[in-house]
Design an enzyme around this catalytic site. Structure first.
Site, short mmCIF file in Angstrom:
data_model
loop_
_atom_site.label_atom_id
_atom_site.label_comp_id
_atom_site.label_asym_id
_atom_site.label_seq_id
_atom_site.Cartn_x
_atom_site.Cartn_y
_atom_site.Cartn_z
NE ARG A 1 1.18 0.65 -10.62
CZ ARG A 1 2.07 -0.34 -10.61
NH1 ARG A 1 3.23 -0.18 -11.19
NH2 ARG A 1 1.79 -1.48 -10.03
CD GLU B 1 -3.19 -10.62 -9.35
OE1 GLU B 1 -3.86 -11.18 -10.22
OE2 GLU B 1 -2.99 -9.39 -9.31
#
Length: 187
Positions: free
Chosen positions: A73, A110
């Site tokens: 992104r 994460e």
């Protein structure tokens, strides 16, 4: 950035419109993850333009010669920012996506581990770099990007993300590098 300037930017109506177009998808890509989906932002051309404009307004005239976008992104937001400020764009890619000689840095996410690669010679010593991604969570991806650019001799001026998940404290892992975000998500 001064606190008053930061509060002024957070009150910018464009940031409120940006926040309202980001969709939160529960349990994606793994259970317990609240995925921040920017594809809904991209479907709204005026808000997408505002997103790019806010970054361009911040970085115009700052002497940045390199915009490094993190796959995938960061490839959406980085190139238009680079073009608008007169900088080159460098893709920071997942392993085995770049031909030729690369530098690499492994990092923790994460929800797992990954690696970023950059072409050797893409950055020259002393160039001023901006790292762009859509989101900062734990900070692992941005840290890996900083390491790659600094290893090549660049000065990383700042990291820029559309979204920050402040509860994951990624900002704290950046070793004092400034982080500029448009939207905080507390999902």
């Amino acid at each position: 950035m001064a606190v008053s300037e930061e509060k002024k930017e957070m009150q910018d109506p464009r940031t409120q419109a940006i926040a309202s177009t980001i969709r939160v998808v529960p349990n994606f890509p793994k259970p317990g993850i609240m995925f921040q989906d920017i594809t809904t932002l991209l479907l709204n051309p005026p808000v997408f333009k505002d997103t790019i404009d806010l970054f361009v307004e911040r970085y115009t005239g700052k002497g940045i010669s390199v915009v490094a976008g993190v796959e995938a992104r960061g490839f959406i937001f980085g190139p238009p920012i680079a073009l608008a400020i007169g900088a080159k764009f460098i893709p920071l890619r997942k392993p085995n996506k770049l031909p030729g000689e690369v530098m690499s840095k492994e990092y923790e996410l994460e929800y797992g581990a990954d690696c970023l690669e950059m072409h050797v010679g893409a950055v020259q010593p002393g160039e001023r770099a901006l790292v762009v991604d859509d989101l900062v969570a734990t900070g692992g991806t941005l840290c890996a990007a900083i390491v790659l650019l600094e290893r090549a001799g660049a000065e990383v001026v700042e990291c820029a993300c559309v979204i920050e998940l402040p509860e994951l404290k990624g900002r704290e892992r950046l070793n004092g590098k400034p982080l500029y975000v448009l939207v905080e998500s507390h999902s």
